[in-house]
Design a protein around this motif. Sequence first.
Motif, PDB file in Angstrom:
ATOM      1  N   ALA A   1       0.831  -1.191   0.000  1.00 53.42           N
ATOM      2  CA  ALA A   1       0.000   0.000   0.000  1.00 53.42           C
ATOM      3  C   ALA A   1       0.870   1.248   0.000  1.00 53.42           C
ATOM      4  O   ALA A   1       1.779   1.379   0.816  1.00 53.42           O
ATOM      5  CB  ALA A   1      -0.907  -0.017   1.217  1.00 53.42           C
ATOM      6  N   LYS A   2       0.578   2.163  -0.885  1.00 45.26           N
ATOM      7  CA  LYS A   2       1.320   3.417  -0.958  1.00 45.26           C
ATOM      8  C   LYS A   2       0.389   4.545  -0.545  1.00 45.26           C
ATOM      9  O   LYS A   2      -0.695   4.706  -1.091  1.00 45.26           O
ATOM     10  CB  LYS A   2       1.828   3.640  -2.383  1.00 45.26           C
ATOM     11  CG  LYS A   2       2.706   4.871  -2.523  1.00 45.26           C
ATOM     12  CD  LYS A   2       3.289   4.955  -3.912  1.00 45.26           C
ATOM     13  CE  LYS A   2       4.215   6.156  -4.053  1.00 45.26           C
ATOM     14  NZ  LYS A   2       4.799   6.250  -5.404  1.00 45.26           N
ATOM     15  N   ARG A   3       0.790   5.338   0.437  1.00 42.38           N
ATOM     16  CA  ARG A   3      -0.056   6.393   0.985  1.00 42.38           C
ATOM     17  C   ARG A   3      -0.309   7.477  -0.043  1.00 42.38           C
ATOM     18  O   ARG A   3       0.623   7.995  -0.650  1.00 42.38           O
ATOM     19  CB  ARG A   3       0.620   6.993   2.210  1.00 42.38           C
ATOM     20  CG  ARG A   3      -0.167   8.116   2.879  1.00 42.38           C
ATOM     21  CD  ARG A   3       0.739   8.807   3.892  1.00 42.38           C
ATOM     22  NE  ARG A   3       0.067   9.826   4.658  1.00 42.38           N
ATOM     23  CZ  ARG A   3      -0.191  11.061   4.220  1.00 42.38           C
ATOM     24  NH1 ARG A   3       0.175  11.415   2.992  1.00 42.38           N
ATOM     25  NH2 ARG A   3      -0.796  11.950   4.996  1.00 42.38           N
TER      26      ARG A   3
ATOM     27  N   GLN B   1     -13.365   1.231   3.945  1.00 43.94           N
ATOM     28  CA  GLN B   1     -12.426   0.122   3.782  1.00 43.94           C
ATOM     29  C   GLN B   1     -13.004  -1.179   4.336  1.00 43.94           C
ATOM     30  O   GLN B   1     -12.846  -2.246   3.734  1.00 43.94           O
ATOM     31  CB  GLN B   1     -11.098   0.466   4.472  1.00 43.94           C
ATOM     32  CG  GLN B   1     -10.307   1.554   3.753  1.00 43.94           C
ATOM     33  CD  GLN B   1      -9.115   2.053   4.554  1.00 43.94           C
ATOM     34  OE1 GLN B   1      -9.145   2.072   5.780  1.00 43.94           O
ATOM     35  NE2 GLN B   1      -8.061   2.488   3.865  1.00 43.94           N
ATOM     36  N   ALA B   2     -13.686  -1.091   5.474  1.00 43.16           N
ATOM     37  CA  ALA B   2     -14.295  -2.287   6.063  1.00 43.16           C
ATOM     38  C   ALA B   2     -15.363  -2.862   5.139  1.00 43.16           C
ATOM     39  O   ALA B   2     -15.462  -4.084   4.954  1.00 43.16           O
ATOM     40  CB  ALA B   2     -14.895  -1.952   7.428  1.00 43.16           C
ATOM     41  N   ARG B   3     -16.166  -1.980   4.560  1.00 46.44           N
ATOM     42  CA  ARG B   3     -17.236  -2.418   3.657  1.00 46.44           C
ATOM     43  C   ARG B   3     -16.669  -3.098   2.408  1.00 46.44           C
ATOM     44  O   ARG B   3     -17.272  -4.034   1.881  1.00 46.44           O
ATOM     45  CB  ARG B   3     -18.092  -1.219   3.258  1.00 46.44           C
ATOM     46  CG  ARG B   3     -19.249  -1.527   2.338  1.00 46.44           C
ATOM     47  CD  ARG B   3     -20.370  -2.261   3.049  1.00 46.44           C
ATOM     48  NE  ARG B   3     -20.898  -1.461   4.133  1.00 46.44           N
ATOM     49  CZ  ARG B   3     -21.836  -0.523   3.985  1.00 46.44           C
ATOM     50  NH1 ARG B   3     -22.332  -0.274   2.775  1.00 46.44           N
ATOM     51  NH2 ARG B   3     -22.283   0.145   5.033  1.00 46.44           N
TER      52      ARG B   3
ATOM     53  N   LEU C   1     -11.069  -4.067   2.662  1.00 44.65           N
ATOM     54  CA  LEU C   1      -9.698  -3.552   2.614  1.00 44.65           C
ATOM     55  C   LEU C   1      -9.156  -3.390   4.033  1.00 44.65           C
ATOM     56  O   LEU C   1      -9.932  -3.284   4.986  1.00 44.65           O
ATOM     57  CB  LEU C   1      -9.676  -2.186   1.906  1.00 44.65           C
ATOM     58  CG  LEU C   1     -10.117  -2.172   0.443  1.00 44.65           C
ATOM     59  CD1 LEU C   1     -10.344  -0.737  -0.017  1.00 44.65           C
ATOM     60  CD2 LEU C   1      -9.074  -2.847  -0.432  1.00 44.65           C
ATOM     61  N   PRO C   2      -7.840  -3.362   4.206  1.00 43.38           N
ATOM     62  CA  PRO C   2      -7.280  -3.100   5.542  1.00 43.38           C
ATOM     63  C   PRO C   2      -7.799  -1.770   6.087  1.00 43.38           C
ATOM     64  O   PRO C   2      -7.763  -0.758   5.394  1.00 43.38           O
ATOM     65  CB  PRO C   2      -5.766  -3.047   5.277  1.00 43.38           C
ATOM     66  CG  PRO C   2      -5.570  -3.859   4.042  1.00 43.38           C
ATOM     67  CD  PRO C   2      -6.791  -3.628   3.194  1.00 43.38           C
ATOM     68  N   GLU C   3      -8.277  -1.782   7.330  1.00 44.92           N
ATOM     69  CA  GLU C   3      -8.894  -0.593   7.924  1.00 44.92           C
ATOM     70  C   GLU C   3      -7.829   0.308   8.537  1.00 44.92           C
ATOM     71  O   GLU C   3      -7.656   0.373   9.753  1.00 44.92           O
ATOM     72  CB  GLU C   3      -9.932  -1.021   8.962  1.00 44.92           C
ATOM     73  CG  GLU C   3     -11.076  -1.829   8.363  1.00 44.92           C
ATOM     74  CD  GLU C   3     -12.005  -2.392   9.418  1.00 44.92           C
ATOM     75  OE1 GLU C   3     -12.298  -1.677  10.395  1.00 44.92           O
ATOM     76  OE2 GLU C   3     -12.414  -3.567   9.279  1.00 44.92           O
ATOM     77  N   THR C   4      -7.134   1.030   7.685  1.00 44.40           N
ATOM     78  CA  THR C   4      -6.036   1.896   8.133  1.00 44.40           C
ATOM     79  C   THR C   4      -6.479   3.320   8.416  1.00 44.40           C
ATOM     80  O   THR C   4      -5.816   4.039   9.159  1.00 44.40           O
ATOM     81  CB  THR C   4      -4.930   1.929   7.070  1.00 44.40           C
ATOM     82  OG1 THR C   4      -5.466   2.492   5.855  1.00 44.40           O
ATOM     83  CG2 THR C   4      -4.406   0.525   6.773  1.00 44.40           C
TER      84      THR C   4
END
Length: 294
Positions: free
Chosen positions: A85-87, A131-133, A136-139
């Motif tokens: 993952a790239k911010r 992200q949860a929906r 995806l990772p919840e960051t």
Amino acid sequence: MKRSSAVIHRVVLAAVAVALAAGCTPDGSGTGTPAAPPSASAGTPGATPTDAPTSDGKPPSPSATFPTESPSDPASADPSGTPSAKRLLGDGDENEQVRELQARLRQLDFFDRAPTGFYGTMTAGAVKKFQARRGLPETGTVDEATWSQLLSASRKPTADELKPATTNKLDTPDPRCMTGRVLCISKESRTLAWMIDGRVVSSMDVRFGSENTPTREGLFKVEWKAREWTSTIYHTPMPYAMFFSRGQAVHYSADFAARGYAGASHGCVNVRDRAKLSALFDQVKPGDKVVVHW
């Protein structure tokens, strides 16, 4: 003769195997990165990476390019070679892409306020829900995968969606705001609502003092007004100032307009919409109530 040919053939194959094995050995850096392939013209200085043959022995296509980041770069890949993952956007960012992010999240009912362009805790919380929906990772931080899925799940925001009349959603009015003429100011929603007998006449975004110079809370009244004023303590302009508590006032702030919530006042209630505050200034009278609440 046939036996001699077979021996020669085996020797050639062995030499080829050794040469191929040499091309797959680490370069000695300890990273496991293959050594640079030989140039098309061995021993010629200045040969570029695009001169090198591809792994299947064929010359590269004219458009072939080599990555600018090494596979060991954490921004591009993990040790297994899988892209990481790239911010793209995160806490503290303030720009137009954040505004678009918020508008798209609002379309999907993950963000219950109008876009501000500032990435804070509310935006991070909305991103986590999205992200949860989507599994995806919840960051709470937007990476390339999150942004890609958001684009596919929403449409391009309109101008009104990006910059609505009031940026922040109004808070439930404090009971003291429900009667009379009141500047009802909520620290929770960061809004000012000009109310008359319980009805919202106009509203606007506001910013407050810092931890060291907090905006006082409570029930006050407008003591006096000044269309043009300069602070006698900090020597900064305070247009459309409406004073309500020992030097603290509601006034326009050019700094708020430029920097948003990245800054703070010295205790005053800053407004960033000059036109709205100008119209409000003409309506408010000395003696009108001021309620500052959470």
